[in-house]
Every structure is written in structure tokens, then in C-alpha cells.
Design an enzyme around this catalytic site. Sequence first.
Site, short mmCIF file in Angstrom:
data_model
loop_
_atom_site.label_atom_id
_atom_site.label_comp_id
_atom_site.label_asym_id
_atom_site.label_seq_id
_atom_site.Cartn_x
_atom_site.Cartn_y
_atom_site.Cartn_z
N LEU A 11 33.37 45.77 86.46
CA LEU A 11 34.76 46.01 86.05
C LEU A 11 34.83 46.97 84.85
CD1 LEU A 11 37.73 45.22 86.45
CD2 LEU A 11 37.38 43.42 84.77
N ASP A 12 35.56 48.06 85.02
CA ASP A 12 35.82 49.03 83.95
C ASP A 12 34.55 49.60 83.34
OD1 ASP A 12 38.51 48.51 84.33
OD2 ASP A 12 38.58 46.95 82.82
N ALA A 13 33.47 49.62 84.11
CA ALA A 13 32.19 50.07 83.57
C ALA A 13 31.62 51.28 84.30
CB ALA A 13 31.18 48.92 83.58
#
Lengths: 284, 284, 284, 284
Positions: free
Chosen positions: B227-229
Amino acid sequence: MEHLYRLTLSCPDRVGIVARVSNFLAQYNGTITEANQHADMAEGWFFLRNEIKADSLPFGIETFREVFAPIAADMNMAWQVNDSRQKRRIVLMASRDSHCLADLLNRWHFGDLDCEIPCVIANHDDLRSLVEWHGIPFHHVPVDPDNKAAHFAAVSELVMAARADTIVLARYMQILPQSFCTQWSGKIINIHHSFLPSFIGAKPYHQAFERGVKLIGATCHYVTEDLDAGPIIDQDVMRVSHRDTIEEMVRRGKDVEKAVLARGLRWHIEDRVLIHGNKTVVFE
Amino acid sequence: MEHLYRLTLSCPDRVGIVARVSNFLAQYNGTITEANQHADMAEGWFFLRNEIKADSLPFGIETFREVFAPIAADMNMAWQVNDSRQKRRIVLMASRDSHCLADLLNRWHFGDLDCEIPCVIANHDDLRSLVEWHGIPFHHVPVDPDNKAAHFAAVSELVMAARADTIVLARYMQILPQSFCTQWSGKIINIHHSFLPSFIGAKPYHQAFERGVKLIGATCHYVTEDLDAGPIIDQDVMRVSHRDTIEEMVRRGKDVEKAVLARGLRWHIEDRVLIHGNKTVVFE
Amino acid sequence: MEHLYRLTLSCPDRVGIVARVSNFLAQYNGTITEANQHADMAEGWFFLRNEIKADSLPFGIETFREVFAPIAADMNMAWQVNDSRQKRRIVLMASRDSHCLADLLNRWHFGDLDCEIPCVIANHDDLRSLVEWHGIPFHHVPVDPDNKAAHFAAVSELVMAARADTIVLARYMQILPQSFCTQWSGKIINIHHSFLPSFIGAKPYHQAFERGVKLIGATCHYVTEDLDAGPIIDQDVMRVSHRDTIEEMVRRGKDVEKAVLARGLRWHIEDRVLIHGNKTVVFE
Amino acid sequence: MEHLYRLTLSCPDRVGIVARVSNFLAQYNGTITEANQHADMAEGWFFLRNEIKADSLPFGIETFREVFAPIAADMNMAWQVNDSRQKRRIVLMASRDSHCLADLLNRWHFGDLDCEIPCVIANHDDLRSLVEWHGIPFHHVPVDPDNKAAHFAAVSELVMAARADTIVLARYMQILPQSFCTQWSGKIINIHHSFLPSFIGAKPYHQAFERGVKLIGATCHYVTEDLDAGPIIDQDVMRVSHRDTIEEMVRRGKDVEKAVLARGLRWHIEDRVLIHGNKTVVFE
């Protein structure tokens, strides 16, 4: 430079605070040169900063404090009033990196930073000549990894002896003991070389490089017991790209670090920063 | 708009790559209108992007691929060459917030975003009229919290039916299943409303408000399983202050979000973004 | 610091330039560490900069020049190749303001500006101590308003004696004679304290204040016979507001001035700036 | 949205203005939600803006005006107090370019611009469909180069009929007649596509390209009789480089234009902009 009194206060919000303060000043014919207010509606808290021409008032700073105290008490204000002629005494702490220290010293030297710098303390001796050229005492207090307490005891003594009211960590790379942070709460300013809360702790440019960010930054904040988690005064960023190595990020980041630190420190010196919980109100 | 072939490649770095590619193009009299290269010395990896005037070459895109393939194979290149006339097919996914979607649709409508938008998929019906005014099919695929799989199955089918090559999450607030992320690796672009890696996950403006930051930002990145990485394409920030409530941050942040997303998407469309590991090389 | 050869060239655009240059380098096994190209389609002109690892080539800089000369002649190139170990010799000129000078000297002193500074020339004596602390000769050459020619003759002699290849006007407030500008064409860098072409000439902050602009800026440019009209290398701005007096603009503008000048000078030193007509190509 | 009264005033500076205003508000138990002041020491002029919760006062806007009038008269104030529920009536004027108009309409449509838009007037018919989709009347008033007066007469009539209090030139490319500018003094907002005072007049991006600037910008200002010389509300810039053609500058500049115009208009709507001479005080 103009002779000013700087009144800052915060208190629970209610009707009539500004009326009360401005009546007080008007009653003594005080000329306000700059006025800022902020009402935090969610917290129900009020913040104010007034700059008043010192010679427009019929009394000095001590009497100011006396006559204003009852008003402040009545409104449960946290407050202070400072005299622009009584310069802040700022102790600078550094390590080996020169950019922030040299920048602050130059601003001070050429009249752009209105404070006293009673001394510089560093855990390495590299920057002695730079500091001494400015006519400022330089104290080299090495860190013995097996006895850090000795280092901090010596630092603490020097800071007290210098009658400092503020400590600036100009890329001083040691983590301060909790007791020291508590003792100097709201009075230690650090520059962290990332846009916090990203990249807390050591080697933030390395962390930034690994993550592949397109912006690097710097954060000027008050030091608390929690590492890199204190109230933020100012932040800024600059663009980087795939072309930038870690070394290049380190080199370019210096410009952001020194600009952000100088700005934050200036606001602190001019009583423009009011701390509330873990945040700041900055009347820039 | 000029008719171009866009050649992008990456491979282990060695002497003679540029010579080999430029000889190939010169041999066929190809006119290079824009050329970018990057050698990542630490990784030992080389990246290149060339724009070539299509009509300066004596062959079409298929033959280009055939004649270039042996060179690419010889140098272990990951590569592609695209024809600017074969427009990307971008499926936009949204929820209720209009700002990013409306901005992309306007840019597309008035000729500033050179792609096809075969359809918009949203988990709410609010933006239907906006989308349909542009003459673009709108699919409302609601999310049943107890059966999210059904939602993603429907989405997956619509995306395939649209023959999409890229999916843009224009403030689509659902977390995609890992299998979907893997299947569309390097082809899903998200806009996250913080300067990552700060404030991963839900409600980043609330997190920013709590931390008292002086900058808010947005990050355009490729979606991965984490996530969001995923690899960051672009980021930007804007100043906020103690005066800004969360609602004001949300309102003002929209301008950064839409600017960063539009820029990142444009670069993607023009084959300016090369992914390497968890980072991007952006030949802007 | 790595030992590099920096090749820069510009010539009429045609097919095969990159192939020719990269073949030349590949033939001698030259490792390119950074490569930039630009084709100005409107002007029909081509620009290139390559950084090559010096020790990857079987010859030194003199032989490089000899073996490359025929290619350059064949393609009508304006070109040069420099050795990163042969440091630029930069003469700094100043007046009374310290900020740009102190900033450049600090960068140089602490290793962030890779050049020689054979001397500083100033028309006032104020900054002597600052300069001499850095171990750099300081020449005070006063200006007699009735005989400016004498001043410039002395300056010219000092610059020649210093074997300078570049002159930096670090807030040197005199207008140079046309003949001097012509003689040193493309080799004098000035920092002007406005975002040119706004506020040409004297007292730009006063002009900015009068106009009520919301941004102030600085411009780093090559000096030509036309005042403040030479090729721009870099510019930047910062926000101001109705609260800022002229004095405050002057104070705050210093940060932009020194940042822009340092950046522009660094690019010049690294052969990243190619002048073409009255514009620059900057391969940053 | 909260129900507020917005009081703005300016007057010759003297002791006691804030006391007088805050006493007035405190006397009626008025809750101030935002307060800004500015004393221009050079001009001897004072500016103030207060936001007051409407329901904290025991009277409506008309009574507010009546009871405040004597104070204002006594202090020679130029002043107004507006009710946030009485929305501004903004007529938008456009030509063929859609970006500013579409951006404002979207902000309005989705609730980020708190005003009425009674109509859009354009000298071309291109944007009719866009405007009408938002349910806003669109008036196409062509310009006859031989009889511009007829155009402006028609425009004037439409603006009056719309009971507009503000006119926004959203890339309306005509120069307004002096009489019209005088009549609507302080009420016409223009977006100029350069960082004024650079590149006044036609084709600023072409001028910027010719000059070789490294920043392009946009300026939001009130229209006066002097072309592009009225009081500046806001400005911003973005980086460009040698790679950017005029067409690319035009395309990229749109993002600055629409952001600056939207911001300036919002401040105007919220009574945050006070005009004084040819400058503005912006209480953002």
C-alpha cells in the site's frame, strides 16, 4: 533597529480578549506596529502577538509586566513580553558539518540575525577556526561513546555558564538525553534533514534515496523527548531526480537545511512562534 | 501533433550502447527529436529514451521492432518502441471526489492529454453526468463490503473489455487486491494525497493536521502490492499554516493532487517513465 | 572527486551527430558517465554534453583534442573538452554587500565549489577580513567617479594577472565598460536582484515594492554590452506580501540571490551551460 | 458553511483603532473567528479584516451597518461589512481558451467556489456547451473589429442585467474601454499570463521564449485604465528550460494561470483583498 516590546499570549478563547488587550494598550497610548491573532476553533484556544513601539508607552518593560499581569491572570493567559533591545542569547551546537553553522554565523556577523551568540559547542574540533574568526568562543567537548553522560554534563554546564535562553542544534549529530530535553523544553531548536515525519532518525538522505522520492526537504522543530517528533516550526523541500546520487542529495540538501533553520530561528528570536501542545502557531 | 516513434530501453551498462543505438538510427537516416540517457553508476544500469520522427525512417513501427530486436537481444535490453499515433487507452477509476477526474477529463477534452479514455469506472454514481457530458461511458460498480471480490471481478472485466493499457486511480478510494496489482504491474497509476512516505493509508490530511506539518503534498506513483509503497513518478507540496483546518487542507490539497496526477500521467503516456526496481527514471 | 573529461559541443542539426560522437568514444572504450543532448528544432541547432571517465580513455586531454578535432571540423562544431582536474580560475568581484561573496567563499572553503579563486576584487575595503580569512588575496580598487576608466584598467590588469577564465560579479554594483564585456564575452556571470526582465537597472527591490508584486526574485546571467539583458542561466523567486517593507525585501531577497548565483556558477564550472545567441542551454 | 459577517476597513493609522473596533464587537458579544490587521508605517495607513459569527450578534447585517457607521465616520474609515450568505454575483468573460473557465466552473460546480455565476459572456461561441452543461446562461457577443463599441455596449448591458458585482476575465482577450474600467474599478479581475511587470501586452509566452527566461508565470490583478498595470492580487511561476517550445510553455502555463486566478478570485470573494492605491493588502 526600532525599539519594540513584543507581547505574545495564548489562553482559552472567549469574547473580548482583543478588546481587553487593545484597550490596555490604547489607554497608555501604545502604538501597535504589527498585530496577529489566531483563534483555534477546534481547540477553543486563542493566540495573539503584538509589537508595540517602546517609546510610545510611558513605562519600561518591567512596569509593562506589572500592569499587564492582572489582565493576563484574569484571562488565564500564558504570556510574555520581551524587549527587542534585550537580545536573545543563543548557544549554537555543531559537529563537523559547517553549512548551517557558517550560514548562521554569517547572518549574525553581517547584521541579519539579531541576537547574542555567547559560544559555540561542538563534539569535534574541525570548526574552531571558523567560529573564532567571528570572535565567538568555541568549546570542543568530545563524546566518549562509553560515557556520554560526561559529554552532556559538560555541555549543560557550558550552556548555563553562557546564560543561554535558546540552544540551536546546527547539525549537531547527537541525541540529547531526555532530562536535558525536558529542562530546555521549547528552547532547543533542531534542523532535521528530511521533510518530517518522513525519514526520522539517522541518514535521512539515504532513506530518501532508497525510497526514490522526487523531493527532499528539511524541518526545523523544537526538540522534545521523542526523536524528531517535536513541534514543527518550518519545513521546505527541493526537487531531486533519478540523476541525483546520495552524495548529490546531501550536497544540495544543505541549501534547504540552512534556509529553513535560519528562518525558523529568526521567527523564534522575534517571538513569532507560540507552542501549543505538539504544534506551533507561527505569526510570520 | 508530430508523428513520432518513442524508443525506451534499459540494460546493464557497458561501453558502446549509445553508439549502437545511434548508429542503428543514423543508418536508416532517422531524425532524433529528443534524446535522454541515464547511467546509474551504483546499479550499473543504463536507461535511454529517443524520440524519432516517424517519417524520417523508411519503415513502420512493426519493421522497426523487427530490425531493432537483434540489437536489443545482444545487449539484454528491456525495451519498447511506441507509435505516437497509437494512442494509449486509459481507464479512469473514481469514487465521489470530482477534482482529479474533472481535471483529467477537461485536459483530454480540450486536447492537452493525448490518449483514449474508453470508460470511467466508479464505485459511486455521483460523477456520471460529468463523465457522460464528455461522451465517455460511465460504469457504476458499487462495492459490497461483504463481497468486495465481486466488485473487483466486475472492474477487471470492464478494464479488459475496454482494452485498457493503463488504469488511473483518480481518487478511487478502494485498496486493490494483490492479484490485480500483480497482473497490472507498472500500469496502474495512483494519486496519494500526501508527500509519501509520510502519511501512508487512510486520511492523510488528518494525519498531517495532527502532526502539525507546514507542508502538505501529493504523490503520483505506480501501484504495487504494498500500500502506497510503489515507484514514485512525481510529488509536489504546498504551504499550510496553523490557520488551516483539516477541511481547508483537503480543499487546498486538491490543487496539488490534480497537478501532480496530470503531470505524472502525461509522462507515462509519453513513455517518459522507466521503472527500475522500486524507483523510476523520469525523462521529463 | 572523479577524474572526468567534459565534452560540450553545438552545431547545425543533422542526422548522425550522436552516432559520430558516440562511435568516437566507443572506439576508444570511453565510459560515458553522463550524457545530455538537445535539438532545437526551430533553430535547427544541436547541443551535446558528455562526461567521460578520464581513465577509461587511452590518452590525455591534449590527445583527446587532437583526435576529436577532425570530427568537430567535419560537423562545424563549436566545441570544447575540459579536464575536471584542471580547475576553473574564478575571480570574484564585490562591493560592500557580503551575502553572495560569503556564501561562495564558504562553499569553496568546505569543498562544495570545485574551482580556484585566485583573488577577490572590490571597490570598497569592507570585506577584506572575510576574504583574507579564507587565505585569498583581496584587492581594493576604489572607483573615482570622475575617472572610472582608471578603476577598470586596474581591474582588467588584476584579472589578467590572476589568469582568470571566469569573472563573477557577486553584487559588484558597477556597470562594466562595453569593451570589457566584449573581451570577456560568455565569461562574466552576474547576479541581478530581480526576476529579469522585470526591474532592470538600479534598485530593483524598490521598483518591486512600488509595483506591489507578490514575488521577488533573482537572475543569474552572462554579462553582455546591454545592461541586465544577457543570456539567463537561472532564476528563482520567493513570496512577499503587503507586510514586507523594502528593507525586508532586501533582507529576504539575499537568500534567493545567493542560491541562484551559487547554482548558476556551479553549472558554469561543470560546463553545463552552452550559450546560443542570447539564450542558454543548461544541462543540469 | 458557517454564517459570517466580514468586516473590512482601512483608515489613517492612529492609536486605538483596534480597541474601538474590538470594543464594539465585544459590547455585542460578537465572536471573532478570524482577525487580521496591517499597519503600513510608511503610508501611515491601517487595514483590518474581521470575521464574526453572525449568530453571536443580536442583530442582522443592516443593523450592523447602522451601529458601526458612527465609529467608521469618526475614524475616517473606508469600510464594508458583508454577509457570507449573500453570495457574490460573478460574471465570467472568456474567449476561446477553456482552461481558466473550465477550472472556475468546476470549482463552483463542486462547491469549492462560494458565489453565484449569473452568466458567462464570450466573444466566441466555442465554450457554449461547456457552460450550458453547468446550467449557466452563455452569451455569445462577437467583436466586430470595426465597431468594438457595439460589443462593449452589449457586454455592459448583460453585466448590468446580471446584477454582477464582480467581473472575471478568464482569458478574455479583448482590451476593455477606459470608461468601462473606471466604472467597474476594483471589481474586474484579470489573469495575465506572465509574471508582471514582465511581458505586458500580447503574447507574453512568445516574449518569454524570446528572452530565454527560466521561469514563466501568471498574475491575477484588478483591471485599471492602464494595460496590465492594475493592483496585483497574486502571482506564481513555474520552471521552464531550453527544452520548452512556445507551444509547451503555453500548455504548461495554463496550470499556473488557473491556479493563480482561482486563488485570487477566492480571496476577492471572501473580502480578503483590500485595494490601496495601486497595491493590495491580501489577508489570506
